[in-house]
Design an enzyme around this catalytic site. Structure first.
Site, PDB file in Angstrom:
ATOM      1  N   ARG A  47       0.842  -1.210   0.000  1.00 36.10           N
ATOM      2  CA  ARG A  47       0.000   0.000   0.000  1.00 36.10           C
ATOM      3  C   ARG A  47       0.869   1.249   0.000  1.00 36.10           C
ATOM      4  NH1 ARG A  47      -1.526   2.104   4.607  1.00 36.10           N
ATOM      5  NH2 ARG A  47      -1.754   0.115   5.660  1.00 36.10           N
ATOM      6  N   TYR A  99     -16.895  17.868 -13.983  1.00 40.84           N
ATOM      7  CA  TYR A  99     -17.392  16.491 -13.836  1.00 40.84           C
ATOM      8  C   TYR A  99     -18.361  16.458 -12.651  1.00 40.84           C
ATOM      9  CZ  TYR A  99     -17.485  11.644 -12.368  1.00 40.84           C
ATOM     10  OH  TYR A  99     -17.908  10.409 -11.962  1.00 40.84           O
ATOM     11  N   ASP A 171      -7.909  19.751 -13.244  1.00 40.52           N
ATOM     12  CA  ASP A 171      -8.321  18.450 -13.777  1.00 40.52           C
ATOM     13  C   ASP A 171      -8.130  18.533 -15.291  1.00 40.52           C
ATOM     14  OD1 ASP A 171      -9.649  16.256 -14.837  1.00 40.52           O
ATOM     15  OD2 ASP A 171     -11.286  16.301 -13.380  1.00 40.52           O
ATOM     16  N   LYS A 196      -9.637   7.250 -18.149  1.00 41.44           N
ATOM     17  CA  LYS A 196     -10.004   7.761 -19.480  1.00 41.44           C
ATOM     18  C   LYS A 196      -8.853   7.549 -20.467  1.00 41.44           C
ATOM     19  CE  LYS A 196     -13.483   9.075 -16.982  1.00 41.44           C
ATOM     20  NZ  LYS A 196     -14.564   8.163 -16.734  1.00 41.44           N
TER      21      LYS A 196
HETATM   22  N1  PLP Z   1     -12.686  14.092 -13.859  1.00 38.71           N
HETATM   23  C1  PLP Z   1     -13.279  14.039 -15.045  1.00 38.71           C
HETATM   24  C2  PLP Z   1     -13.139  15.190 -15.996  1.00 38.71           C
HETATM   25  C3  PLP Z   1     -14.057  12.926 -15.399  1.00 38.71           C
HETATM   26  O1  PLP Z   1     -14.663  12.895 -16.590  1.00 38.71           O
HETATM   27  C4  PLP Z   1     -14.185  11.861 -14.469  1.00 38.71           C
HETATM   28  C5  PLP Z   1     -15.009  10.660 -14.774  1.00 38.71           C
HETATM   29  O2  PLP Z   1     -15.788  10.657 -15.704  1.00 38.71           O
HETATM   30  C6  PLP Z   1     -13.532  11.969 -13.229  1.00 38.71           C
HETATM   31  C7  PLP Z   1     -12.788  13.089 -12.959  1.00 38.71           C
HETATM   32  C8  PLP Z   1     -13.659  10.872 -12.204  1.00 38.71           C
HETATM   33  O3  PLP Z   1     -12.864   9.800 -12.543  1.00 38.71           O
HETATM   34  P1  PLP Z   1     -13.122   8.277 -12.095  1.00 38.71           P
HETATM   35  O4  PLP Z   1     -14.384   7.840 -12.756  1.00 38.71           O
HETATM   36  O5  PLP Z   1     -11.894   7.573 -12.568  1.00 38.71           O
HETATM   37  O6  PLP Z   1     -13.260   8.267 -10.616  1.00 38.71           O
END
Ligand code: PLP
Length: 372
Positions: A47, A99, A171, A196
């Site tokens: 971990r 998101y 992000d 993604k």
């Molecule tokens: N940030 C963005 C722009 C996203 O599109 C997503 C998921 O769709 C996330 C964060 C969250 O990621 P995760 O689904 O891997 O937890």
């Protein structure tokens, strides 16, 4: 080194013990101590650190031009780790569109920590300035944003944040390190849902945070990674690192496909509006052209009509798959508002498209027949 070279070679070399060119997956949860009690190889518990995760973290940091990265079990765990830097009484400024899981996390989990949040259009610097308070510690941006691809000026946001003594976290999931380098533009931290584009094949959930500098912020994040415990499995790390070898080529081909699809969509009578930063009609086009090397593979459209009309178009696709998520080699289409649930700011007639690696002519033909 250029991204194509880093994607292949960063933290990746034949293994000294066997000469294996492809790295092995290190599954061991524990590592041997020497007779004197020390850990001669630097690892002691899975971990805390693991060679497979370590290699992935180094590769992501190299691609983003950062000092270090910390990987997590999901993008959501990575954003939560970033918010763990905030303390009771602190304030964070975040985008009114990002998101939906991040908004929910801020509204529910982060406020429960005693942190207050202001949601503003981060594309408008004056809105950020107006929301800033003496307690503001962090500006969170997401550019391009999910789902309407709004663009925030990273360099300007970084200047503002630095002048006020805060942290800028970006992000950059939609852009990937191939198309956008937030740290070079002044951000302190970059976040990815590696689910993604980085993993890119719809088979791994993961997340990463990359910091520009070593120091107390990195130490706090590493502490949270180990103590929070939301670490990715060695197999997920291995798959992600493997996929990253083709990241630059996938992302560029997907961006080029998306531009062709967006241009087609713009000419369709049934399409009210196309949200794609590569189109001059997009309000963030000029800024995106300055801070990104291509415009990415995410497109949103509004269909002339209501939610039913949008769902009817999605119901007729044959090549696109109706599914959430994005950034993979196959094209996906999604009615976003019904996924995000009640109270979402996403228009009811919006469809989000993640453009994959199929031939753009076939994707265009599929959308054309779905709209006929
Ligand atoms: N940030 C963005 C722009 C996203 O599109 C997503 C998921 O769709 C996330 C964060 C969250 O990621 P995760 O689904 O891997 O937890």
């Amino acid at each position: 080194m250029k991204p194509e070279t880093l994607a292949v070679h960063a933290a990746r070399a034949p293994e000294p013990a066997s000469g294996a060119v492809a790295p092995s997956i290190q599954l061991s949860t524990t590592f041997e101590r020497a007779a004197d009690g020390s850990y001669p190889h630097g690892y002691y518990y899975g971990r805390t650190d693991n060679p497979t995760r370590h290699a992935l973290e180094q590769a992501i940091a190299a691609l983003e031009g950062g000092a270090a990265a910390a990987c997590f079990a999901s993008g959501t765990a990575a954003s939560m780790a970033a918010f763990s830097l905030l303390e009771r009484g602190d304030h964070v400024v975040a985008p009114s569109e990002c998101y939906h899981g991040t908004s929910k996390q801020l509204k529910e989990l982060v406020t429960r920590m005693g942190v207050s949040v202001s949601f503003v259009e981060t594309g408008d610097l004056r809105a950020i300035e107006a929301a800033w308070t003496p307690a503001t510690r962090m500006l969170w941006i997401e550019t391009p944003s999910n789902p309407r691809l709004f663009i925030t000026d990273i360099a300007a946001a970084a200047r503002l944040t630095r002048s006020r003594g805060g942290l800028l976290a970006c992000d950059s999931t939609f852009a990937t390190p191939v198309l956008q380098q937030p740290l070079a533009l002044g951000a302190d931290m970059v976040m990815h849902s590696s689910t993604k584009f980085l993993a890119g094949h719809s088979d791994v959930i993961g997340g990463a945070l990359v910091v520009r500098e070593s120091g107390p912020v990195l130490e706090r994040l590493r502490d949270y990674q180990v103590q929070g415990g939301a670490v990715p499995s060695p197999f997920d790390c291995w798959l992600t690192r493997r996929s990253m070898m083709t990241l630059p080529y996938r992302v560029r081909a997907q961006s080029s496909n998306a531009l062709a699809v967006a241009r087609f969509l713009e000419r369709q009578a049934r399409v009210q509006q196309v949200f794609y930063p590569g189109l001059p009609s997009h309000p963030g086009h000029e800024l995106a052209a300055r801070q990104m090397s291509a415009f990415g593979s995410m497109i949103s459209i509004t269909i002339d009509g209501d939610a039913e009309a949008a769902l009817a178009v999605a119901a007729r696709v044959r090549l696109f798959t109706r599914a959430t998520s994005l950034g993979s080699v196959e094209s996906l289409i999604e009615h976003r508002a019904s996924m995000e649930g009640p109270g979402t700011p996403t228009p009811a007639n919006l469809l989000r498209l993640s453009i994959g690696l199929e031939h753009p002519d076939d994707l265009i033909e599929d959308l054309a027949q779905a709209m006929r």
